[in-house]
Design a protein around this motif. Structure first.
Motif, PDB file in Angstrom:
ATOM      1  N   ASP A 110       0.828  -1.203   0.000  1.00 15.47           N
ATOM      2  CA  ASP A 110       0.000   0.000   0.000  1.00 15.47           C
ATOM      3  C   ASP A 110       0.865   1.257   0.000  1.00 15.47           C
ATOM      4  O   ASP A 110       0.549   2.248  -0.669  1.00 15.47           O
ATOM      5  CB  ASP A 110      -0.974   0.002   1.180  1.00 15.47           C
ATOM      6  CG  ASP A 110      -0.299  -0.248   2.512  1.00 15.47           C
ATOM      7  OD1 ASP A 110       0.898  -0.616   2.527  1.00 15.47           O
ATOM      8  OD2 ASP A 110      -0.964  -0.084   3.546  1.00 15.47           O
ATOM      9  N   SER A 111       1.982   1.218   0.741  1.00 15.05           N
ATOM     10  CA  SER A 111       2.902   2.364   0.738  1.00 15.05           C
ATOM     11  C   SER A 111       3.535   2.545  -0.634  1.00 15.05           C
ATOM     12  O   SER A 111       3.719   3.678  -1.100  1.00 15.05           O
ATOM     13  CB  SER A 111       3.996   2.167   1.793  1.00 15.05           C
ATOM     14  OG  SER A 111       3.458   2.227   3.095  1.00 15.05           O
ATOM     15  N   TRP A 112       3.870   1.442  -1.281  1.00 15.83           N
ATOM     16  CA  TRP A 112       4.437   1.528  -2.637  1.00 15.83           C
ATOM     17  C   TRP A 112       3.456   2.208  -3.582  1.00 15.83           C
ATOM     18  O   TRP A 112       3.838   3.046  -4.402  1.00 15.83           O
ATOM     19  CB  TRP A 112       4.811   0.145  -3.129  1.00 15.83           C
ATOM     20  CG  TRP A 112       5.193   0.081  -4.577  1.00 15.83           C
ATOM     21  CD1 TRP A 112       4.467  -0.450  -5.602  1.00 15.83           C
ATOM     22  CD2 TRP A 112       6.392   0.598  -5.172  1.00 15.83           C
ATOM     23  NE1 TRP A 112       5.133  -0.307  -6.795  1.00 15.83           N
ATOM     24  CE2 TRP A 112       6.318   0.339  -6.559  1.00 15.83           C
ATOM     25  CE3 TRP A 112       7.517   1.256  -4.671  1.00 15.83           C
ATOM     26  CZ2 TRP A 112       7.316   0.706  -7.445  1.00 15.83           C
ATOM     27  CZ3 TRP A 112       8.522   1.637  -5.560  1.00 15.83           C
ATOM     28  CH2 TRP A 112       8.423   1.361  -6.921  1.00 15.83           C
ATOM     29  N   TRP A 121      10.049  11.772  -2.708  1.00 16.31           N
ATOM     30  CA  TRP A 121       9.897  10.331  -2.856  1.00 16.31           C
ATOM     31  C   TRP A 121      10.985   9.686  -3.702  1.00 16.31           C
ATOM     32  O   TRP A 121      11.435   8.568  -3.391  1.00 16.31           O
ATOM     33  CB  TRP A 121       8.516  10.000  -3.416  1.00 16.31           C
ATOM     34  CG  TRP A 121       8.261  10.436  -4.834  1.00 16.31           C
ATOM     35  CD1 TRP A 121       7.809  11.655  -5.250  1.00 16.31           C
ATOM     36  CD2 TRP A 121       8.453   9.651  -6.009  1.00 16.31           C
ATOM     37  NE1 TRP A 121       7.699  11.676  -6.624  1.00 16.31           N
ATOM     38  CE2 TRP A 121       8.092  10.467  -7.124  1.00 16.31           C
ATOM     39  CE3 TRP A 121       8.890   8.352  -6.255  1.00 16.31           C
ATOM     40  CZ2 TRP A 121       8.147  10.013  -8.438  1.00 16.31           C
ATOM     41  CZ3 TRP A 121       8.954   7.900  -7.561  1.00 16.31           C
ATOM     42  CH2 TRP A 121       8.583   8.722  -8.631  1.00 16.31           C
ATOM     43  N   GLU A 122      11.455  10.370  -4.740  1.00 19.03           N
ATOM     44  CA  GLU A 122      12.506   9.772  -5.561  1.00 19.03           C
ATOM     45  C   GLU A 122      13.812   9.645  -4.787  1.00 19.03           C
ATOM     46  O   GLU A 122      14.557   8.681  -4.965  1.00 19.03           O
ATOM     47  CB  GLU A 122      12.700  10.592  -6.836  1.00 19.03           C
ATOM     48  CG  GLU A 122      11.529  10.475  -7.805  1.00 19.03           C
ATOM     49  CD  GLU A 122      11.714  11.311  -9.047  1.00 19.03           C
ATOM     50  OE1 GLU A 122      12.345  10.809 -10.004  1.00 19.03           O
ATOM     51  OE2 GLU A 122      11.239  12.463  -9.061  1.00 19.03           O
ATOM     52  N   ARG A 123      14.066  10.606  -3.920  1.00 17.11           N
ATOM     53  CA  ARG A 123      15.271  10.522  -3.084  1.00 17.11           C
ATOM     54  C   ARG A 123      15.124   9.381  -2.077  1.00 17.11           C
ATOM     55  O   ARG A 123      16.088   8.651  -1.809  1.00 17.11           O
ATOM     56  CB  ARG A 123      15.496  11.848  -2.359  1.00 17.11           C
ATOM     57  CG  ARG A 123      16.792  11.850  -1.557  1.00 17.11           C
ATOM     58  CD  ARG A 123      17.190  13.232  -1.106  1.00 17.11           C
ATOM     59  NE  ARG A 123      18.392  13.174  -0.288  1.00 17.11           N
ATOM     60  CZ  ARG A 123      18.495  13.631   0.941  1.00 17.11           C
ATOM     61  NH1 ARG A 123      17.461  14.227   1.520  1.00 17.11           N
ATOM     62  NH2 ARG A 123      19.619  13.528   1.608  1.00 17.11           N
ATOM     63  N   TYR A 138      -2.237  -9.533  -3.715  1.00 18.10           N
ATOM     64  CA  TYR A 138      -2.108  -8.111  -4.041  1.00 18.10           C
ATOM     65  C   TYR A 138      -1.270  -7.938  -5.305  1.00 18.10           C
ATOM     66  O   TYR A 138      -0.190  -8.506  -5.427  1.00 18.10           O
ATOM     67  CB  TYR A 138      -1.451  -7.371  -2.875  1.00 18.10           C
ATOM     68  CG  TYR A 138      -1.622  -5.874  -2.913  1.00 18.10           C
ATOM     69  CD1 TYR A 138      -2.644  -5.255  -2.190  1.00 18.10           C
ATOM     70  CD2 TYR A 138      -0.762  -5.071  -3.650  1.00 18.10           C
ATOM     71  CE1 TYR A 138      -2.798  -3.880  -2.217  1.00 18.10           C
ATOM     72  CE2 TYR A 138      -0.914  -3.697  -3.685  1.00 18.10           C
ATOM     73  CZ  TYR A 138      -1.938  -3.109  -2.960  1.00 18.10           C
ATOM     74  OH  TYR A 138      -2.085  -1.749  -2.993  1.00 18.10           O
ATOM     75  N   GLU A 139      -1.751  -7.163  -6.244  1.00 16.49           N
ATOM     76  CA  GLU A 139      -1.030  -6.932  -7.496  1.00 16.49           C
ATOM     77  C   GLU A 139      -0.276  -5.613  -7.419  1.00 16.49           C
ATOM     78  O   GLU A 139      -0.874  -4.544  -7.261  1.00 16.49           O
ATOM     79  CB  GLU A 139      -2.007  -6.903  -8.676  1.00 16.49           C
ATOM     80  CG  GLU A 139      -1.311  -6.747 -10.021  1.00 16.49           C
ATOM     81  CD  GLU A 139      -2.276  -6.818 -11.191  1.00 16.49           C
ATOM     82  OE1 GLU A 139      -1.848  -6.541 -12.326  1.00 16.49           O
ATOM     83  OE2 GLU A 139      -3.463  -7.153 -10.954  1.00 16.49           O
ATOM     84  N   LEU A 140       1.035  -5.697  -7.536  1.00 19.85           N
ATOM     85  CA  LEU A 140       1.862  -4.495  -7.482  1.00 19.85           C
ATOM     86  C   LEU A 140       1.921  -3.832  -8.854  1.00 19.85           C
ATOM     87  O   LEU A 140       2.021  -4.499  -9.875  1.00 19.85           O
ATOM     88  CB  LEU A 140       3.284  -4.855  -7.042  1.00 19.85           C
ATOM     89  CG  LEU A 140       3.484  -5.185  -5.557  1.00 19.85           C
ATOM     90  CD1 LEU A 140       4.908  -5.672  -5.338  1.00 19.85           C
ATOM     91  CD2 LEU A 140       3.212  -3.971  -4.693  1.00 19.85           C
ATOM     92  N   LYS A 141       1.876  -2.498  -8.863  1.00 21.94           N
ATOM     93  CA  LYS A 141       1.983  -1.757 -10.117  1.00 21.94           C
ATOM     94  C   LYS A 141       3.278  -0.951 -10.115  1.00 21.94           C
ATOM     95  O   LYS A 141       3.907  -0.742  -9.071  1.00 21.94           O
ATOM     96  CB  LYS A 141       0.790  -0.820 -10.270  1.00 21.94           C
ATOM     97  CG  LYS A 141       0.707   0.268  -9.192  1.00 21.94           C
ATOM     98  CD  LYS A 141      -0.485   1.180  -9.426  1.00 21.94           C
ATOM     99  CE  LYS A 141      -0.506   2.296  -8.373  1.00 21.94           C
ATOM    100  NZ  LYS A 141      -1.616   3.249  -8.589  1.00 21.94           N
ATOM    101  N   SER A 142       3.688  -0.509 -11.292  1.00 18.28           N
ATOM    102  CA  SER A 142       4.896   0.311 -11.388  1.00 18.28           C
ATOM    103  C   SER A 142       4.722   1.477 -12.350  1.00 18.28           C
ATOM    104  O   SER A 142       5.646   2.266 -12.546  1.00 18.28           O
ATOM    105  CB  SER A 142       6.086  -0.543 -11.832  1.00 18.28           C
ATOM    106  OG  SER A 142       5.843  -1.090 -13.125  1.00 18.28           O
ATOM    107  N   ASP A 143       3.516   1.607 -12.917  1.00 18.29           N
ATOM    108  CA  ASP A 143       3.311   2.670 -13.893  1.00 18.29           C
ATOM    109  C   ASP A 143       3.176   4.056 -13.259  1.00 18.29           C
ATOM    110  O   ASP A 143       3.111   5.062 -13.965  1.00 18.29           O
ATOM    111  CB  ASP A 143       2.085   2.375 -14.757  1.00 18.29           C
ATOM    112  CG  ASP A 143       0.809   2.178 -13.949  1.00 18.29           C
ATOM    113  OD1 ASP A 143       0.887   2.147 -12.702  1.00 18.29           O
ATOM    114  OD2 ASP A 143      -0.270   2.060 -14.559  1.00 18.29           O
ATOM    115  N   HIS A 144       3.145   4.113 -11.919  1.00 18.92           N
ATOM    116  CA  HIS A 144       3.010   5.401 -11.245  1.00 18.92           C
ATOM    117  C   HIS A 144       4.359   6.044 -10.945  1.00 18.92           C
ATOM    118  O   HIS A 144       4.409   7.182 -10.482  1.00 18.92           O
ATOM    119  CB  HIS A 144       2.214   5.243  -9.949  1.00 18.92           C
ATOM    120  CG  HIS A 144       2.862   4.346  -8.937  1.00 18.92           C
ATOM    121  ND1 HIS A 144       3.301   3.076  -9.229  1.00 18.92           N
ATOM    122  CD2 HIS A 144       3.144   4.531  -7.612  1.00 18.92           C
ATOM    123  CE1 HIS A 144       3.816   2.521  -8.150  1.00 18.92           C
ATOM    124  NE2 HIS A 144       3.750   3.382  -7.166  1.00 18.92           N
TER     125      HIS A 144
END
Length: 239
Positions: A110-112, A121-123, A138-144
Protein backbone atom coordinates in the motif's frame (compact mmCIF):
# COMPACT_ATOMS: atom_id res chain seq x y z
CA UNK A 1 31.09 -8.04 4.17
CA UNK A 2 29.18 -5.10 5.63
CA UNK A 3 26.26 -5.69 7.94
CA UNK A 4 22.78 -5.77 6.43
CA UNK A 5 20.18 -3.84 8.38
CA UNK A 6 16.50 -3.48 7.52
CA UNK A 7 14.74 -0.30 8.61
CA UNK A 8 11.09 -1.17 9.19
CA UNK A 9 9.06 1.99 9.70
CA UNK A 10 5.36 2.40 10.36
CA UNK A 11 2.67 3.44 12.78
CA UNK A 12 2.47 -0.05 14.36
CA UNK A 13 -0.92 0.70 15.87
CA UNK A 14 -0.55 -1.97 17.13
CA UNK A 15 2.27 -4.29 16.05
CA UNK A 16 0.72 -7.59 14.93
CA UNK A 17 1.57 -11.08 13.69
CA UNK A 18 1.88 -9.84 10.12
CA UNK A 19 4.60 -7.32 11.01
CA UNK A 20 6.63 -9.99 12.80
CA UNK A 21 6.18 -12.51 9.98
CA UNK A 22 7.44 -9.96 7.45
CA UNK A 23 10.49 -9.20 9.60
CA UNK A 24 11.32 -12.90 10.07
CA UNK A 25 10.84 -13.63 6.37
CA UNK A 26 13.09 -10.77 5.27
CA UNK A 27 15.68 -11.67 7.91
CA UNK A 28 16.10 -15.11 6.36
CA UNK A 29 15.65 -14.28 2.67
CA UNK A 30 17.99 -11.28 2.57
CA UNK A 31 20.44 -12.68 5.15
CA UNK A 32 19.92 -9.65 7.37
CA UNK A 33 21.92 -9.06 10.53
CA UNK A 34 19.23 -6.93 12.12
CA UNK A 35 15.70 -5.61 11.68
CA UNK A 36 15.19 -2.20 13.24
CA UNK A 37 11.55 -1.29 13.86
CA UNK A 38 10.94 2.46 13.70
CA UNK A 39 7.59 3.56 15.15
CA UNK A 40 6.50 6.92 13.78
CA UNK A 41 5.82 9.69 16.28
CA UNK A 42 2.74 10.19 14.16
CA UNK A 43 3.00 9.01 10.58
CA UNK A 44 2.57 12.21 8.54
CA UNK A 45 0.08 10.64 6.13
CA UNK A 46 -2.07 9.52 9.08
CA UNK A 47 -2.32 12.87 10.83
CA UNK A 48 -5.89 13.27 9.71
CA UNK A 49 -7.08 10.33 11.79
CA UNK A 50 -6.75 9.06 15.34
CA UNK A 51 -3.52 7.29 16.28
CA UNK A 52 -2.51 5.77 19.62
CA UNK A 53 0.13 7.60 21.70
CA UNK A 54 3.69 6.98 20.52
CA UNK A 55 4.75 5.63 23.93
CA UNK A 56 2.10 2.91 23.82
CA UNK A 57 3.05 1.88 20.31
CA UNK A 58 6.74 1.79 21.26
CA UNK A 59 6.01 -0.27 24.38
CA UNK A 60 4.02 -2.84 22.40
CA UNK A 61 6.84 -3.14 19.86
CA UNK A 62 9.35 -3.68 22.66
CA UNK A 63 7.15 -6.41 24.14
CA UNK A 64 6.56 -8.09 20.77
CA UNK A 65 10.27 -8.23 19.89
CA UNK A 66 11.79 -8.97 23.30
CA UNK A 67 12.46 -12.62 22.45
CA UNK A 68 14.02 -11.90 19.05
CA UNK A 69 17.78 -11.40 19.23
CA UNK A 70 18.02 -9.66 15.85
CA UNK A 71 15.02 -7.37 16.29
CA UNK A 72 15.44 -3.92 17.84
CA UNK A 73 13.21 -0.88 18.22
CA UNK A 74 14.40 2.66 17.43
CA UNK A 75 13.13 5.86 19.01
CA UNK A 76 14.59 8.12 16.31
CA UNK A 77 11.25 9.47 15.08
CA UNK A 78 9.83 9.78 18.58
CA UNK A 79 12.83 11.87 19.59
CA UNK A 80 12.53 14.20 16.59
CA UNK A 81 8.82 14.83 15.99
CA UNK A 82 9.69 18.03 14.12
CA UNK A 83 11.36 15.90 11.40
CA UNK A 84 8.73 13.23 10.78
CA UNK A 85 9.34 12.43 7.16
CA UNK A 86 10.84 9.20 5.86
CA UNK A 87 13.45 11.11 3.86
CA UNK A 88 14.68 12.68 7.12
CA UNK A 89 14.85 9.33 8.91
CA UNK A 90 16.67 7.53 6.10
CA UNK A 91 19.13 10.40 5.65
CA UNK A 92 19.94 10.23 9.35
CA UNK A 93 20.60 6.49 9.25
CA UNK A 94 22.70 6.83 6.10
CA UNK A 95 24.85 9.45 7.80
CA UNK A 96 25.24 7.49 11.04
CA UNK A 97 25.75 3.93 9.75
CA UNK A 98 25.65 3.92 5.96
CA UNK A 99 29.42 3.54 5.69
CA UNK A 100 29.44 0.39 7.78
CA UNK A 101 26.18 -1.26 6.75
CA UNK A 102 23.97 -1.97 3.78
CA UNK A 103 20.59 -0.47 4.60
CA UNK A 104 17.21 -1.74 3.39
CA UNK A 105 14.00 0.21 3.89
CA UNK A 106 10.90 -1.96 4.27
CA UNK A 107 7.53 -0.82 2.95
CA UNK A 108 4.21 -2.52 2.32
CA UNK A 109 2.42 -2.76 -1.00
CA UNK A 110 0.00 0.00 0.00
CA UNK A 111 2.90 2.36 0.74
CA UNK A 112 4.44 1.53 -2.64
CA UNK A 113 1.18 2.45 -4.34
CA UNK A 114 1.23 5.84 -2.55
CA UNK A 115 4.97 6.49 -2.85
CA UNK A 116 4.65 9.46 -5.21
CA UNK A 117 2.76 11.36 -2.48
CA UNK A 118 5.72 11.10 -0.08
CA UNK A 119 8.04 14.03 0.48
CA UNK A 120 11.08 13.79 -1.84
CA UNK A 121 9.90 10.33 -2.86
CA UNK A 122 12.51 9.77 -5.56
CA UNK A 123 15.27 10.52 -3.08
CA UNK A 124 13.66 8.12 -0.60
CA UNK A 125 13.88 5.37 -3.23
CA UNK A 126 17.59 5.98 -3.86
CA UNK A 127 18.97 6.54 -0.36
CA UNK A 128 18.83 2.83 0.50
CA UNK A 129 17.78 -0.46 -1.00
CA UNK A 130 14.01 -0.89 -0.81
CA UNK A 131 12.11 -4.04 0.15
CA UNK A 132 8.52 -3.80 -1.07
CA UNK A 133 6.57 -6.58 0.63
CA UNK A 134 3.45 -7.81 -1.11
CA UNK A 135 0.33 -9.11 0.60
CA UNK A 136 -1.43 -12.31 -0.49
CA UNK A 137 -3.39 -11.69 -3.68
CA UNK A 138 -2.11 -8.11 -4.04
CA UNK A 139 -1.03 -6.93 -7.50
CA UNK A 140 1.86 -4.49 -7.48
CA UNK A 141 1.98 -1.76 -10.12
CA UNK A 142 4.90 0.31 -11.39
CA UNK A 143 3.31 2.67 -13.89
CA UNK A 144 3.01 5.40 -11.24
CA UNK A 145 6.79 5.88 -10.92
CA UNK A 146 9.31 7.28 -13.40
CA UNK A 147 11.13 5.18 -15.97
CA UNK A 148 14.40 5.72 -14.08
CA UNK A 149 12.81 4.24 -10.97
CA UNK A 150 11.27 1.34 -12.90
CA UNK A 151 14.70 0.40 -14.24
CA UNK A 152 15.86 -0.18 -10.66
CA UNK A 153 13.02 -2.57 -9.76
CA UNK A 154 13.96 -6.20 -9.21
CA UNK A 155 11.08 -8.67 -9.01
CA UNK A 156 12.36 -11.10 -6.37
CA UNK A 157 9.02 -12.76 -5.67
CA UNK A 158 9.48 -16.50 -5.37
CA UNK A 159 13.28 -16.21 -5.10
CA UNK A 160 15.44 -18.30 -2.80
CA UNK A 161 17.98 -16.90 -0.36
CA UNK A 162 20.74 -17.95 -2.79
CA UNK A 163 19.16 -16.06 -5.69
CA UNK A 164 18.79 -12.94 -3.56
CA UNK A 165 22.39 -13.23 -2.42
CA UNK A 166 23.68 -13.41 -6.00
CA UNK A 167 21.56 -10.43 -7.03
CA UNK A 168 22.90 -8.31 -4.18
CA UNK A 169 26.48 -9.23 -5.07
CA UNK A 170 25.98 -8.39 -8.75
CA UNK A 171 24.84 -4.80 -8.12
CA UNK A 172 27.47 -4.07 -5.48
CA UNK A 173 26.68 -0.86 -3.62
CA UNK A 174 24.06 0.32 -6.13
CA UNK A 175 20.61 0.50 -4.58
CA UNK A 176 17.67 -1.44 -5.97
CA UNK A 177 13.95 -1.81 -5.28
CA UNK A 178 13.21 -5.45 -4.51
CA UNK A 179 9.64 -6.71 -4.78
CA UNK A 180 9.30 -9.65 -2.41
CA UNK A 181 6.73 -12.07 -1.05
CA UNK A 182 8.88 -13.01 1.93
CA UNK A 183 5.78 -13.37 4.08
CA UNK A 184 2.29 -14.63 3.27
CA UNK A 185 0.64 -13.78 6.59
CA UNK A 186 -2.40 -11.62 5.88
CA UNK A 187 -3.00 -9.59 9.04
CA UNK A 188 -3.71 -5.94 9.75
CA UNK A 189 -3.79 -3.59 12.73
CA UNK A 190 -7.40 -2.81 11.85
CA UNK A 191 -8.23 -6.47 12.58
CA UNK A 192 -6.91 -6.11 16.12
CA UNK A 193 -8.73 -2.85 16.72
CA UNK A 194 -11.97 -4.41 15.50
CA UNK A 195 -11.52 -7.54 17.64
CA UNK A 196 -10.82 -5.49 20.78
CA UNK A 197 -13.57 -3.03 19.96
CA UNK A 198 -16.17 -5.77 20.13
CA UNK A 199 -14.55 -7.46 23.14
CA UNK A 200 -13.59 -10.68 21.34
CA UNK A 201 -10.48 -11.28 23.44
CA UNK A 202 -10.23 -14.95 22.50
CA UNK A 203 -9.59 -13.96 18.88
CA UNK A 204 -6.70 -11.68 19.79
CA UNK A 205 -4.24 -14.55 20.33
CA UNK A 206 -4.06 -15.23 16.58
CA UNK A 207 -3.23 -11.61 15.80
CA UNK A 208 -0.84 -10.42 18.52
CA UNK A 209 1.76 -11.89 20.88
CA UNK A 210 0.54 -12.59 24.46
CA UNK A 211 2.50 -9.65 25.98
CA UNK A 212 1.00 -7.25 23.44
CA UNK A 213 -2.50 -8.63 23.97
CA UNK A 214 -2.10 -8.20 27.73
CA UNK A 215 -0.81 -4.64 27.29
CA UNK A 216 -3.85 -3.77 25.17
CA UNK A 217 -6.16 -5.24 27.79
CA UNK A 218 -4.37 -3.69 30.78
CA UNK A 219 -4.26 -0.17 29.38
CA UNK A 220 -7.66 -0.38 27.70
CA UNK A 221 -6.48 0.46 24.19
CA UNK A 222 -8.85 0.29 21.20
CA UNK A 223 -11.90 -0.25 23.39
CA UNK A 224 -14.09 2.51 21.99
CA UNK A 225 -16.60 2.05 19.19
CA UNK A 226 -15.07 -0.74 17.07
CA UNK A 227 -11.66 0.10 18.47
CA UNK A 228 -11.55 3.64 17.10
CA UNK A 229 -11.34 5.65 20.34
CA UNK A 230 -7.68 6.62 20.01
CA UNK A 231 -5.80 9.82 20.76
CA UNK A 232 -6.59 12.53 18.21
CA UNK A 233 -3.58 14.03 16.44
CA UNK A 234 -5.60 16.58 14.52
CA UNK A 235 -2.86 17.53 12.05
CA UNK A 236 -2.67 16.70 8.37
CA UNK A 237 0.49 15.94 6.44
CA UNK A 238 2.25 13.63 4.00
CA UNK A 239 4.99 11.02 4.33
Amino acid sequence: MSRRIALYGGTFDPVHAGHLAVARGLLLLFALDEVLFIPAYVAPHKRDRRVSPALDRYAMLALATQGEERFRVSTIEMQAPERPYTVNTLSSFCESMGGNARLFFVMGADSWDEITTWREWERVLTLTDQLVVTRPGYELKSDHVTEAIRERIVDARGWTREQVGRALEEVGRETRIYLTDASNVDAAATDIRAVVGRGAWDELAALATPPVAEYIRKYKLYQGANGTELSDTGIKGTH
